[in-house]
Design a protein around this motif. Structure first.
Motif, PDB file in Angstrom:
ATOM      1  N   ILE A 113       0.836  -1.203   0.000  1.00 21.77           N
ATOM      2  CA  ILE A 113       0.000   0.000   0.000  1.00 21.77           C
ATOM      3  C   ILE A 113       0.870   1.251   0.000  1.00 21.77           C
ATOM      4  CG2 ILE A 113      -0.207   0.112   2.530  1.00 21.77           C
ATOM      5  CD1 ILE A 113      -3.138   1.136   1.986  1.00 21.77           C
ATOM      6  N   ARG A 114       2.094   1.163   0.552  1.00 26.33           N
ATOM      7  CA  ARG A 114       2.984   2.319   0.526  1.00 26.33           C
ATOM      8  C   ARG A 114       3.369   2.666  -0.905  1.00 26.33           C
ATOM      9  NH1 ARG A 114       9.225   2.163   2.265  1.00 26.33           N
ATOM     10  NH2 ARG A 114       9.169   0.980   0.329  1.00 26.33           N
ATOM     11  N   THR A 115       3.834   1.659  -1.660  1.00 23.30           N
ATOM     12  CA  THR A 115       4.228   1.894  -3.052  1.00 23.30           C
ATOM     13  C   THR A 115       3.039   2.367  -3.876  1.00 23.30           C
ATOM     14  OG1 THR A 115       5.924   0.174  -2.872  1.00 23.30           O
ATOM     15  CG2 THR A 115       5.267   0.824  -5.091  1.00 23.30           C
ATOM     16  N   PHE A 116       1.909   1.694  -3.700  1.00 19.69           N
ATOM     17  CA  PHE A 116       0.685   2.043  -4.423  1.00 19.69           C
ATOM     18  C   PHE A 116       0.215   3.440  -4.029  1.00 19.69           C
ATOM     19  CE2 PHE A 116      -3.942   2.222  -4.742  1.00 19.69           C
ATOM     20  CZ  PHE A 116      -4.189   1.702  -5.997  1.00 19.69           C
ATOM     21  N   GLY A 117       0.232   3.711  -2.720  1.00 25.40           N
ATOM     22  CA  GLY A 117      -0.269   4.986  -2.225  1.00 25.40           C
ATOM     23  C   GLY A 117       0.563   6.176  -2.680  1.00 25.40           C
ATOM     24  N   ILE A 118       1.883   6.047  -2.614  1.00 23.33           N
ATOM     25  CA  ILE A 118       2.752   7.141  -3.055  1.00 23.33           C
ATOM     26  C   ILE A 118       2.558   7.403  -4.544  1.00 23.33           C
ATOM     27  CG2 ILE A 118       5.148   7.861  -3.410  1.00 23.33           C
ATOM     28  CD1 ILE A 118       4.192   8.127  -0.531  1.00 23.33           C
ATOM     29  N   HIS A 119       2.391   6.338  -5.322  1.00 25.89           N
ATOM     30  CA  HIS A 119       2.151   6.505  -6.765  1.00 25.89           C
ATOM     31  C   HIS A 119       0.902   7.368  -6.982  1.00 25.89           C
ATOM     32  CE1 HIS A 119       2.568   5.189 -11.025  1.00 25.89           C
ATOM     33  NE2 HIS A 119       1.270   5.451 -11.041  1.00 25.89           N
ATOM     34  N   HIS A 120      -0.159   7.046  -6.252  1.00 28.26           N
ATOM     35  CA  HIS A 120      -1.412   7.794  -6.415  1.00 28.26           C
ATOM     36  C   HIS A 120      -1.298   9.227  -5.905  1.00 28.26           C
ATOM     37  CE1 HIS A 120      -4.776   5.444  -8.070  1.00 28.26           C
ATOM     38  NE2 HIS A 120      -4.043   4.403  -7.737  1.00 28.26           N
ATOM     39  N   LEU A 121      -0.628   9.416  -4.781  1.00 26.93           N
ATOM     40  CA  LEU A 121      -0.486  10.765  -4.242  1.00 26.93           C
ATOM     41  C   LEU A 121       0.296  11.665  -5.197  1.00 26.93           C
ATOM     42  CD1 LEU A 121       0.245   9.945  -0.495  1.00 26.93           C
ATOM     43  CD2 LEU A 121      -1.840  10.958  -1.436  1.00 26.93           C
ATOM     44  N   ILE A 122       1.346  11.113  -5.805  1.00 24.81           N
ATOM     45  CA  ILE A 122       2.126  11.893  -6.773  1.00 24.81           C
ATOM     46  C   ILE A 122       1.283  12.214  -7.999  1.00 24.81           C
ATOM     47  CG2 ILE A 122       4.066  11.782  -8.401  1.00 24.81           C
ATOM     48  CD1 ILE A 122       5.666  10.309  -6.259  1.00 24.81           C
ATOM     49  N   SER A 123       0.531  11.220  -8.492  1.00 26.97           N
ATOM     50  CA  SER A 123      -0.282  11.443  -9.698  1.00 26.97           C
ATOM     51  C   SER A 123      -1.335  12.523  -9.464  1.00 26.97           C
ATOM     52  CB  SER A 123      -0.961  10.131 -10.129  1.00 26.97           C
ATOM     53  OG  SER A 123      -1.989   9.763  -9.232  1.00 26.97           O
ATOM     54  N   THR A 124      -1.866  12.577  -8.246  1.00 23.03           N
ATOM     55  CA  THR A 124      -2.849  13.612  -7.911  1.00 23.03           C
ATOM     56  C   THR A 124      -2.180  14.980  -7.813  1.00 23.03           C
ATOM     57  OG1 THR A 124      -4.211  12.028  -6.689  1.00 23.03           O
ATOM     58  CG2 THR A 124      -4.544  14.368  -6.192  1.00 23.03           C
ATOM     59  N   GLU A 125      -1.007  15.008  -7.202  1.00 23.10           N
ATOM     60  CA  GLU A 125      -0.297  16.268  -6.967  1.00 23.10           C
ATOM     61  C   GLU A 125       0.138  16.936  -8.261  1.00 23.10           C
ATOM     62  OE1 GLU A 125       0.687  19.120  -4.240  1.00 23.10           O
ATOM     63  OE2 GLU A 125      -0.048  17.134  -3.673  1.00 23.10           O
ATOM     64  N   ILE A 126       0.618  16.149  -9.235  1.00 21.67           N
ATOM     65  CA  ILE A 126       1.157  16.760 -10.460  1.00 21.67           C
ATOM     66  C   ILE A 126       0.075  17.375 -11.346  1.00 21.67           C
ATOM     67  CG2 ILE A 126       3.208  15.286 -10.538  1.00 21.67           C
ATOM     68  CD1 ILE A 126       1.856  13.569 -12.607  1.00 21.67           C
ATOM     69  N   LYS A 127      -1.183  17.162 -11.009  1.00 24.03           N
ATOM     70  CA  LYS A 127      -2.251  17.804 -11.766  1.00 24.03           C
ATOM     71  C   LYS A 127      -2.270  19.308 -11.508  1.00 24.03           C
ATOM     72  CE  LYS A 127      -5.191  13.684 -11.687  1.00 24.03           C
ATOM     73  NZ  LYS A 127      -6.435  13.071 -11.142  1.00 24.03           N
ATOM     74  N   GLU A 128      -1.753  19.719 -10.349  1.00 22.62           N
ATOM     75  CA  GLU A 128      -1.776  21.138 -10.001  1.00 22.62           C
ATOM     76  C   GLU A 128      -0.401  21.715  -9.662  1.00 22.62           C
ATOM     77  OE1 GLU A 128      -4.570  21.773  -6.879  1.00 22.62           O
ATOM     78  OE2 GLU A 128      -6.280  21.066  -8.054  1.00 22.62           O
ATOM     79  N   ASN A 129       0.482  20.873  -9.108  1.00 19.74           N
ATOM     80  CA  ASN A 129       1.785  21.364  -8.657  1.00 19.74           C
ATOM     81  C   ASN A 129       2.933  20.553  -9.252  1.00 19.74           C
ATOM     82  OD1 ASN A 129       0.460  23.212  -6.857  1.00 19.74           O
ATOM     83  ND2 ASN A 129       0.173  21.510  -5.420  1.00 19.74           N
ATOM     84  N   ALA A 130       4.128  21.101  -9.168  1.00 21.67           N
ATOM     85  CA  ALA A 130       5.322  20.360  -9.577  1.00 21.67           C
ATOM     86  C   ALA A 130       5.692  19.405  -8.442  1.00 21.67           C
ATOM     87  CB  ALA A 130       6.471  21.322  -9.842  1.00 21.67           C
ATOM     88  N   VAL A 131       6.201  18.220  -8.813  1.00 18.20           N
ATOM     89  CA  VAL A 131       6.688  17.249  -7.831  1.00 18.20           C
ATOM     90  C   VAL A 131       8.155  16.987  -8.137  1.00 18.20           C
ATOM     91  CG1 VAL A 131       6.486  14.928  -6.879  1.00 18.20           C
ATOM     92  CG2 VAL A 131       4.426  16.185  -7.518  1.00 18.20           C
ATOM     93  N   GLU A 132       9.012  17.304  -7.179  1.00 21.29           N
ATOM     94  CA  GLU A 132      10.455  17.178  -7.369  1.00 21.29           C
ATOM     95  C   GLU A 132      11.021  16.084  -6.467  1.00 21.29           C
ATOM     96  OE1 GLU A 132      10.756  22.069  -7.832  1.00 21.29           O
ATOM     97  OE2 GLU A 132      11.693  21.046  -6.138  1.00 21.29           O
ATOM     98  N   ILE A 133      12.114  15.487  -6.932  1.00 16.13           N
ATOM     99  CA  ILE A 133      12.819  14.487  -6.134  1.00 16.13           C
ATOM    100  C   ILE A 133      14.204  15.031  -5.798  1.00 16.13           C
ATOM    101  CG2 ILE A 133      13.623  12.106  -5.994  1.00 16.13           C
ATOM    102  CD1 ILE A 133      10.549  12.478  -6.246  1.00 16.13           C
TER     103      ILE A 133
END
Length: 218
Positions: A90-110
């Motif tokens: 669920i961690r791997t799955f959850g982070i994937h979804h959280l990032i996909s939601t975030e990039i719709k409005e904001n930049a996501v950097e590593i």
């Protein structure tokens, strides 16, 4: 008081997450900064920071994590990119979804921080030997998280386990659907056989076309 990525002195930005529109089972992919390829591919223990940024704003640290897997940071995030396939946690799955939601409005950097060998005195049976030893990545992770908590009063928003908080409801529901729809061994075997059959048919058709073309030229 707040802590943004601009205040962090030990990390470097190595890439961004961008929306994915290909055929693979994912919602986003990594866009790596090629000027830091040596760092990105390094097998040294590493800390990664997932940072979100509104246009023109400061970088908000969403998650602090660690990794020691071979293949460097590229391989670390290959797991997150593949969060919709196979049997992810669920961690791997959850982070994937959280990032996909975030990039719709904001930049996501590593951003990344890498461990460096330090000189220590190591006692053996007969003498003490000076060696170069890499610090435990667990100690680095604890130090980074504790630094964050000391200023913010709690762990980063996406460090759910450390915060003792549940994953967002939409992530939990999506994960349950993922598990329920997970292919069985027989289904995976059948899909593999179908792929191999289609591949063989394409090769056969290509060879037949070549033979036909050769016959016409004669």
């Amino acid at each position: 008081m707040s802590l943004t990525i601009e205040s962090v002195k030990t990390a470097i930005k190595i890439g961004t997450c961008v929306a994915y529109t290909g055929e693979a089972k994912r919602l986003w992919s990594m866009n790596w900064d090629n000027t830091h390829l040596d760092k990105i591919k390094s097998n040294a223990g590493r800390i990664y920071l997932i940072v979100t940024r509104e246009e023109g704003g400061k970088g908000v640290i969403k998650k602090i994590g660690k990794s020691e897997c071979k293949g460097g940071m590229k391989n670390t995030f290959a797991f997150y990119q593949g969060g919709l396939g196979g049997s992810p946690s669920i961690r791997t799955f959850g982070i994937h979804h959280l990032i996909s939601t975030e990039i719709k409005e904001n930049a996501v950097e590593i951003w990344g921080i890498w461990s460096k060998p330090v000189k220590v005195q190591v006692p053996g049976l007969f003498e003490v030997t000076e060696m170069m030893v890499t610090p435990s990545i667990h100690c680095m992770e604890d130090a980074c998280r504790n630094d964050y908590k000391e200023i913010m009063g709690e762990y980063p928003p996406w460090n759910f386990q450390e915060r003792g908080t549940p994953w967002p409801e939409d992530v939990q529901i999506a994960y349950k659907e993922q598990v329920a729809n997970r292919a069985t061994d027989s289904q995976r075997k059948e899909k593999k056989e179908q792929r191999e059959k289609r591949k063989a048919e394409k090769i056969a058709a290509k060879n037949a076309k070549k033979q036909k073309s050769g016959a016409v030229n004669i």
